[in-house]
Design an enzyme around this catalytic site. Structure first.
Site, PDB file in Angstrom:
ATOM      1  N   GLY A  23      -3.693  42.589 -27.319  1.00 25.60           N
ATOM      2  CA  GLY A  23      -3.979  42.051 -26.001  1.00 25.60           C
ATOM      3  C   GLY A  23      -4.781  40.767 -26.005  1.00 25.60           C
ATOM      4  O   GLY A  23      -4.445  39.799 -25.310  1.00 25.60           O
ATOM      5  N   GLU A  24      -5.853  40.725 -26.789  1.00 24.24           N
ATOM      6  CA  GLU A  24      -6.719  39.553 -26.822  1.00 24.24           C
ATOM      7  C   GLU A  24      -5.987  38.304 -27.316  1.00 24.24           C
ATOM      8  O   GLU A  24      -6.342  37.182 -26.958  1.00 24.24           O
ATOM      9  CB  GLU A  24      -7.940  39.798 -27.719  1.00 24.24           C
ATOM     10  CG  GLU A  24      -8.973  40.752 -27.135  1.00 24.24           C
ATOM     11  CD  GLU A  24      -8.648  42.221 -27.405  1.00 24.24           C
ATOM     12  OE1 GLU A  24      -7.468  42.516 -27.747  1.00 24.24           O
ATOM     13  OE2 GLU A  24      -9.541  43.060 -27.289  1.00 24.24           O
ATOM     14  N   THR A  26      -2.351  37.750 -27.159  1.00 30.72           N
ATOM     15  CA  THR A  26      -1.118  37.286 -26.493  1.00 30.72           C
ATOM     16  C   THR A  26      -0.860  37.853 -25.102  1.00 30.72           C
ATOM     17  O   THR A  26       0.146  37.499 -24.485  1.00 30.72           O
ATOM     18  CB  THR A  26       0.107  37.633 -27.367  1.00 30.72           C
ATOM     19  OG1 THR A  26       0.268  39.065 -27.424  1.00 30.72           O
ATOM     20  CG2 THR A  26      -0.043  37.078 -28.778  1.00 30.72           C
ATOM     21  N   ARG A  27      -1.735  38.719 -24.608  1.00 32.30           N
ATOM     22  CA  ARG A  27      -1.453  39.376 -23.325  1.00 32.30           C
ATOM     23  C   ARG A  27      -1.186  38.371 -22.201  1.00 32.30           C
ATOM     24  O   ARG A  27      -0.250  38.537 -21.409  1.00 32.30           O
ATOM     25  CB  ARG A  27      -2.621  40.288 -22.919  1.00 32.30           C
ATOM     26  CG  ARG A  27      -2.386  41.023 -21.598  1.00 32.30           C
ATOM     27  CD  ARG A  27      -3.626  41.800 -21.176  1.00 32.30           C
ATOM     28  NE  ARG A  27      -3.948  42.845 -22.135  1.00 32.30           N
ATOM     29  CZ  ARG A  27      -3.382  44.055 -22.152  1.00 32.30           C
ATOM     30  NH1 ARG A  27      -2.461  44.354 -21.272  1.00 32.30           N
ATOM     31  NH2 ARG A  27      -3.743  44.953 -23.051  1.00 32.30           N
ATOM     32  N   GLU A  89       0.260  52.231 -33.266  1.00 34.57           N
ATOM     33  CA  GLU A  89       1.543  51.977 -32.600  1.00 34.57           C
ATOM     34  C   GLU A  89       2.591  51.569 -33.621  1.00 34.57           C
ATOM     35  O   GLU A  89       3.719  52.076 -33.620  1.00 34.57           O
ATOM     36  CB  GLU A  89       1.394  50.848 -31.572  1.00 34.57           C
ATOM     37  CG  GLU A  89       0.759  51.255 -30.268  1.00 34.57           C
ATOM     38  CD  GLU A  89       0.688  50.091 -29.296  1.00 34.57           C
ATOM     39  OE1 GLU A  89       0.058  50.263 -28.246  1.00 34.57           O
ATOM     40  OE2 GLU A  89       1.252  49.010 -29.583  1.00 34.57           O
TER      41      GLU A  89
END
Length: 236
Positions: A23-24, A26-27, A89
Site C-alpha cells: 500500500g505505501e 503503490t496504493r 498473500e
C-alpha cells in the site's frame, strides 16, 4: 495429483483478479490506476482497501479472496517484502497456482527482477529484519523466499522496460483480458461455423418484418399456428 481443469477453476471463481501490492508504495498511484482500468473493462477485481488496519495475521477474507480469483496480479515494489502480510498473500497465491492452476502475473514495479529472485537489494534488507524479528518462524520465512523466487520466474511485466505507467497499465489489462479469454458477443457469432444458415431458417420461419407475417397476425391466426411456428424456430 492432477490439477483441476480451467473450466472447473473458473466455475468456482468469485473474482477475475486479485491485486497483491504494498500500500505505501503503490496504493495511490500505479495500483489505483490499474484497478480503475480493470474495472472499466468490467473485470471483477478484488482490492484490499483495509490493508493499514490489519492485525497480526492475514485476514481470512483475503485468503478466501485469493482462492476465489482466476488471476492474481502481484505488484512487486521496493518495499513489498517489508510487509509480512504481503509475503503471506504471495505465499498463498503461489500455493493456489501450484494446487489449483491459478494464473499469476508478476509486475516488477521499479525493482530489478533479479533482486526479487535472489532476495538482494531492498528485498535482502527486508529479510534481515524478518529473520531478527521472527526467529521462531524459519520455515515461514523460507516459504516467503521460495514464493518470491517462483513468482519472479513467471512471465510478467517490468516497469523499467515499459514506460510510462499508463502504457504498463494498458499492457497489463490486455494480458488479463487475453488470459480470461474475454470476447464480445459479436465475435462469438462470427466464429461459429455454419451459423448463418441456421439464422436464415429462424428468420424465415418467423417471417420477421415480412408483410405476410403482419397480415397473418391481423387476420387473427390461431394461437396454435403461431406456437407451432415458434417451436419450429427453437428446434432449428
Amino acid at each position: 495429483m492432477a490439477l483441476p481443469s480451467s473450466s472447473s477453476i473458473n466455475s468456482q471463481a468469485k473474482y477475475d483478479v486479485f491485486l497483491s501490492f504494498r500500500g505505501e508504495d503503490t496504493r495511490d498511484n500505479f495500483t489505483s490506476h490499474l484497478y480503475a482500468a480493470l474495472c472499466r473493462k468490467q473485470i471483477k477485481t478484488f482490492i484490499d482497501y483495509d490493508g493499514l488496519k490489519r492485525g497480526d495475521e492475514i485476514s481470512p477474507v483475503l485468503l478466501k479472496a485469493i482462492e476465489e480469483s482466476k488471476i492474481s496480479i502481484i505488484i512487486l515494489s521496493k518495499d513489498y517484502a517489508d510487509s509480512k502480510w504481503c509475503l503471506d498473500e504471495l505465499a498463498k497465491i503461489i500455493e493456489c497456482k501450484n494446487m489449483n492452476g491459478q494464473m499469476v502475473i508478476p509486475i516488477f514495479y521499479h525493482v530489478n527482477p533479479s533482486d526479487v529472485r535472489k532476495q538482494t537489494g531492498s528485498f535482502e534488507n527486508a529479510f534481515v529484519i524478518h529473520e531478527k524479528c521472527f526467529k521462531e518462524l524459519k520455515e515461514k520465512i523460507q516459504r516467503w523466499k521460495d514464493a518470491l523466487t517462483e513468482a519472479s520466474n513467471l512471465s510478467g511485466w517490468d516497469s523499467m522496460m515499459i514506460r510510462p505507467d499508463s502504457k504498463l497499465v494498458e499492457e497489463t489489462v490486455k494480458d488479463v483480458l487475453k488470459k480470461l479469454n474475454y470476447r464480445s458477443p459479436s465475435s462469438h457469432w462470427k466464429d461459429l461455423v455454419g451459423i448463418d444458415s441456421h439464422i436464415e431458417k429462424v428468420v424465415s420461419l418467423l417471417c420477421i418484418g415480412s408483410l405476410d407475417f403482419r397480415v397473418g397476425l391481423n387476420e387473427k391466426k390461431s394461437y396454435k399456428e403461431v406456437n407451432n411456428m415458434e417451436e419450429k424456430a427453437v428446434t432449428v
